[in-house]
Design an enzyme around this catalytic site. Sequence first.
Site, short mmCIF file in Angstrom:
data_model
loop_
_atom_site.label_atom_id
_atom_site.label_comp_id
_atom_site.label_asym_id
_atom_site.label_seq_id
_atom_site.Cartn_x
_atom_site.Cartn_y
_atom_site.Cartn_z
N LYS A 268 0.87 -1.13 0.05
CA LYS A 268 -0.06 -0.14 -0.06
C LYS A 268 0.97 1.24 -0.08
O LYS A 268 1.73 1.40 0.90
CB LYS A 268 -1.07 -0.04 1.44
CG LYS A 268 -1.76 -1.34 1.50
CD LYS A 268 -2.55 -1.71 0.12
CE LYS A 268 -3.39 -2.82 0.33
NZ LYS A 268 -4.11 -3.20 -0.92
N LYS B 173 -14.22 -8.93 -5.80
CA LYS B 173 -14.57 -9.30 -4.19
C LYS B 173 -15.88 -9.30 -4.02
O LYS B 173 -16.70 -8.22 -4.36
CB LYS B 173 -13.97 -7.88 -3.47
CG LYS B 173 -12.44 -7.59 -3.64
CD LYS B 173 -12.06 -6.48 -2.85
CE LYS B 173 -10.53 -6.43 -2.96
NZ LYS B 173 -9.94 -5.11 -2.37
MG MG Z 1 -7.13 -2.70 -3.61
#
Ligand code: MG
Length: 404
Positions: A165, A265
Amino acid sequence: MRISRITVWQKSLPLVEPYRLSGGRLAFESLDSTFVRIDTDEGLAGWGEGCPWGHSYLPAFGAGARFAIALLAPTLAGQDPGDIDRLNRLMDRTLPGHGYAKSPIDIALWDIAGQRAGQPLHQLLGGAEGDAVPASSSISTGTPEEMIALIEAARTEGCRTHSAKIGGSDPPADIARIEAIEAEKLPGEHVTYDVNRAWTPALAVEVMNTVGAHGWFEQPCETLDQCARVRKLTIQPIMLDECLLTFQDHLDAWRNGACEGVKVKPNRLGGLSRARQIRDFGIAVGWRMHVEDTGGTVVADTAALHLALSTPEEHRLGSWLCQPHLEDDRGPGAGGRGGGGGLRLRDGPGLVLGWGLRQPHLEDDPAPGAGARSDGGDIRLPDVPGLGVAPDEEWLGEPWAVFE
Ligand code: MG
């Protein structure tokens, strides 16, 4: 067969370590998860879990899911749980959107369908491709040294794909993170740099065209059009995630040439049914995909991993499991901060998950092949009918609501 009862639980899931993304502007310490059990008049029960990653990552939040389910539950009473597509259309007529709330219901319907058919979900979703899915880590934003230390910890548990990230308003800081991680990368390892929509298009182009790395950059900017613009100005492949909520969004991404891959997802898309549509579209247009959920315990992870296992390997990248990030998702007696207890496999022993940010509890070492968990970096799934995992109702406590 008819739906006779829907029971809903709320559970807070403290994270083992605080988690930061999008350059640190989004921080998380606990997740708010919703569990759904659908009972039928013939004695079968299906389970689902919906757990947004906090309330600032996507337009989804835990309390919203539960109140939406309270609105939807009466429309499902008395329906045949096998009519999964029809029931999704019924839910859409009752409450458009809100896919994150419908996801645990849809997963529970699939669990019942698998039990009725006597087949594990990955078989109903297309059939197993190989015998395991490679595990992918998720690396919180930090200094280059902190991020490399997290990658090394994940590496010892068998992860060879990492989602690092990054993102922020300081290009030199992101370039330093990327160059440091690339310098430490082992042969055969893959790192996706997930920006979580933090960059402006100009900043994205500056960083992506400066670094020596050539690899996946994920959701560099807020919108689909911004990401598509960036894609035209760089040679770096792009993976999209947060800006894709509907099938139309995916169609637009394809038409605009905005990406070479997507995250699939269930909680972001509305459950396994919608995620399967997107997965199949992704195969048709040649995308590569990470199939995993937004968060939650082994219940949510297992549902997503059944879809991952049934995705052709040439289209499938590694899958992330949320379990290692949670205090609670460990075996009985481990005494997690959120109350311990853990989750149990349906008709199986206590469950423990082995890789990531905490030590495994060897006294609860689970039986091979039961539950979606990483075995040295290979995620294996239960070969039993349905979802193959159910939460311990003692651990769940009192229901939030019962509809019957
Ligand atoms: Mg992502």
